[in-house]
Scaffold this motif. Structure first.
Motif, PDB file in Angstrom:
ATOM      1  N   GLY A 193       0.813  -1.218   0.000  1.00  0.00           N
ATOM      2  CA  GLY A 193       0.000   0.000   0.000  1.00  0.00           C
ATOM      3  C   GLY A 193       0.841   1.259   0.000  1.00  0.00           C
ATOM      4  O   GLY A 193       0.504   2.239  -0.677  1.00  0.00           O
ATOM      5  N   LEU A 194       1.937   1.246   0.743  1.00  0.00           N
ATOM      6  CA  LEU A 194       2.841   2.408   0.722  1.00  0.00           C
ATOM      7  C   LEU A 194       3.440   2.605  -0.661  1.00  0.00           C
ATOM      8  O   LEU A 194       3.566   3.738  -1.143  1.00  0.00           O
ATOM      9  CB  LEU A 194       3.944   2.235   1.757  1.00  0.00           C
ATOM     10  CG  LEU A 194       3.526   2.433   3.211  1.00  0.00           C
ATOM     11  CD1 LEU A 194       4.683   2.084   4.141  1.00  0.00           C
ATOM     12  CD2 LEU A 194       3.072   3.854   3.440  1.00  0.00           C
ATOM     13  N   GLY A 195       3.813   1.511  -1.294  1.00  0.00           N
ATOM     14  CA  GLY A 195       4.332   1.602  -2.660  1.00  0.00           C
ATOM     15  C   GLY A 195       3.282   2.125  -3.622  1.00  0.00           C
ATOM     16  O   GLY A 195       3.581   2.933  -4.511  1.00  0.00           O
ATOM     17  N   ALA A 196       2.043   1.681  -3.439  1.00  0.00           N
ATOM     18  CA  ALA A 196       0.952   2.150  -4.300  1.00  0.00           C
ATOM     19  C   ALA A 196       0.691   3.632  -4.079  1.00  0.00           C
ATOM     20  O   ALA A 196       0.374   4.366  -5.026  1.00  0.00           O
ATOM     21  CB  ALA A 196      -0.308   1.337  -4.028  1.00  0.00           C
ATOM     22  N   LEU A 197       0.821   4.085  -2.857  1.00  0.00           N
ATOM     23  CA  LEU A 197       0.612   5.502  -2.543  1.00  0.00           C
ATOM     24  C   LEU A 197       1.645   6.370  -3.251  1.00  0.00           C
ATOM     25  O   LEU A 197       1.329   7.452  -3.756  1.00  0.00           O
ATOM     26  CB  LEU A 197       0.679   5.711  -1.036  1.00  0.00           C
ATOM     27  CG  LEU A 197       0.358   7.100  -0.507  1.00  0.00           C
ATOM     28  CD1 LEU A 197      -1.075   7.476  -0.857  1.00  0.00           C
ATOM     29  CD2 LEU A 197       0.564   7.145   0.999  1.00  0.00           C
ATOM     30  N   VAL A 198       2.870   5.870  -3.322  1.00  0.00           N
ATOM     31  CA  VAL A 198       3.936   6.619  -3.977  1.00  0.00           C
ATOM     32  C   VAL A 198       3.733   6.649  -5.496  1.00  0.00           C
ATOM     33  O   VAL A 198       4.028   7.652  -6.146  1.00  0.00           O
ATOM     34  CB  VAL A 198       5.313   5.997  -3.624  1.00  0.00           C
ATOM     35  CG1 VAL A 198       6.419   6.582  -4.466  1.00  0.00           C
ATOM     36  CG2 VAL A 198       5.610   6.172  -2.148  1.00  0.00           C
ATOM     37  N   LYS A 199       3.182   5.576  -6.057  1.00  0.00           N
ATOM     38  CA  LYS A 199       3.056   5.475  -7.515  1.00  0.00           C
ATOM     39  C   LYS A 199       1.948   6.359  -8.091  1.00  0.00           C
ATOM     40  O   LYS A 199       1.963   6.648  -9.275  1.00  0.00           O
ATOM     41  CB  LYS A 199       2.807   4.028  -7.918  1.00  0.00           C
ATOM     42  CG  LYS A 199       4.025   3.155  -7.746  1.00  0.00           C
ATOM     43  CD  LYS A 199       3.733   1.738  -8.173  1.00  0.00           C
ATOM     44  CE  LYS A 199       4.955   0.865  -7.928  1.00  0.00           C
ATOM     45  NZ  LYS A 199       4.669  -0.544  -8.221  1.00  0.00           N
ATOM     46  N   GLY A 200       0.972   6.724  -7.262  1.00  0.00           N
ATOM     47  CA  GLY A 200      -0.062   7.623  -7.782  1.00  0.00           C
ATOM     48  C   GLY A 200      -1.473   7.151  -7.494  1.00  0.00           C
ATOM     49  O   GLY A 200      -1.694   6.073  -6.941  1.00  0.00           O
ATOM     50  N   PRO A 201      -2.447   7.970  -7.888  1.00  0.00           N
ATOM     51  CA  PRO A 201      -3.855   7.702  -7.560  1.00  0.00           C
ATOM     52  C   PRO A 201      -4.400   6.405  -8.149  1.00  0.00           C
ATOM     53  O   PRO A 201      -5.172   5.701  -7.487  1.00  0.00           O
ATOM     54  CB  PRO A 201      -4.607   8.901  -8.141  1.00  0.00           C
ATOM     55  CG  PRO A 201      -3.586   9.939  -8.403  1.00  0.00           C
ATOM     56  CD  PRO A 201      -2.271   9.245  -8.557  1.00  0.00           C
ATOM     57  N   GLU A 202      -4.015   6.083  -9.374  1.00  0.00           N
ATOM     58  CA  GLU A 202      -4.536   4.859  -9.997  1.00  0.00           C
ATOM     59  C   GLU A 202      -4.057   3.617  -9.240  1.00  0.00           C
ATOM     60  O   GLU A 202      -4.834   2.701  -8.957  1.00  0.00           O
ATOM     61  CB  GLU A 202      -4.097   4.795 -11.463  1.00  0.00           C
ATOM     62  CG  GLU A 202      -4.671   3.612 -12.206  1.00  0.00           C
ATOM     63  CD  GLU A 202      -4.235   3.594 -13.655  1.00  0.00           C
ATOM     64  OE1 GLU A 202      -3.914   2.493 -14.135  1.00  0.00           O
ATOM     65  OE2 GLU A 202      -4.212   4.670 -14.294  1.00  0.00           O
ATOM     66  N   SER A 203      -2.789   3.598  -8.911  1.00  0.00           N
ATOM     67  CA  SER A 203      -2.222   2.481  -8.153  1.00  0.00           C
ATOM     68  C   SER A 203      -2.839   2.401  -6.751  1.00  0.00           C
ATOM     69  O   SER A 203      -3.117   1.322  -6.243  1.00  0.00           O
ATOM     70  CB  SER A 203      -0.709   2.637  -8.069  1.00  0.00           C
ATOM     71  OG  SER A 203      -0.139   1.556  -7.391  1.00  0.00           O
TER      72      SER A 203
END
Length: 127
Positions: free
Chosen positions: A45-55
Motif C-alpha cells: 500500500g505504501l508503494g501504491a501511494l507513492v506510484k499515484g492515484p490509480e495504483s
C-alpha cells in the motif's frame, strides 16, 4: 571403545499435539503468518501511494476483498493474543516495586492495557 549404539528416542512430527500447553504455544506462534501478510499488504500500500492515484485505488480495491479482510481480522486477533500473553507474563518476568513494596500483577497488566487503549485512541483521533 564400545560398539553399543546410543539410545535415540524417536520424536514424531506431531509431538506438540499431545499436551495442551504446547498446542496453545503452536497456535500463538502460528499467528505470525497472518501478521506477515498484513505487513506485506501495508508495504504494498505504501508503494501504491507513492506510484499515484490509480495504483492507490487498485490497492484499496484489493484491500476490500473479503479474503484480505478476513486475513486482517485474524492478524488483529493474533496481535491481541500476543499482547494478552505478553502482558500477563510481564509481572512475572520483571516484578515491579513502588516504595519497596511489590506492585500487584493485576495492576501492572491493567496499566499496560490502559496504555494500549490510550495510544489507540490517540491514533484514532489523529487519523
Amino acid at each position: 571403545m564400545s560398539n553399543r549404539k546410543p539410545y535415540v528416542r524417536e520424536v514424531k512430527r506431531t509431538w506438540w499435539k499431545d499436551h495442551p500447553f504446547y498446542r496453545f504455544y503452536m497456535l500463538r506462534e502460528a499467528t505470525v503468518l497472518p501478521l506477515i501478510l498484513f505487513t506485506l499488504f501495508l508495504t504494498i500500500g505504501l508503494g501504491a501511494l507513492v506510484k499515484g492515484p490509480e495504483s492507490w485505488n487498485t490497492w484499496l480495491n484489493f484491500m476490500a476483498n473479503p479474503i484480505v479482510i478476513a486475513i486482517n481480522i485474524v492478524a488483529l486477533l493474533g496481535s491481541l493474543l500476543h499482547a494478552k500473553t505478553f502482558f500477563s507474563m510481564m509481572p512475572q518476568v520483571m516484578p515491579m516495586r513502588l516504595n519497596g513494596k511489590p506492585i500487584d500483577a493485576k495492576v501492572v497488566v491493567l496499566a499496560q492495557w490502559a496504555a494500549v487503549a490510550f495510544i489507540s485512541l490517540v491514533v484514532l483521533i489523529i487519523v
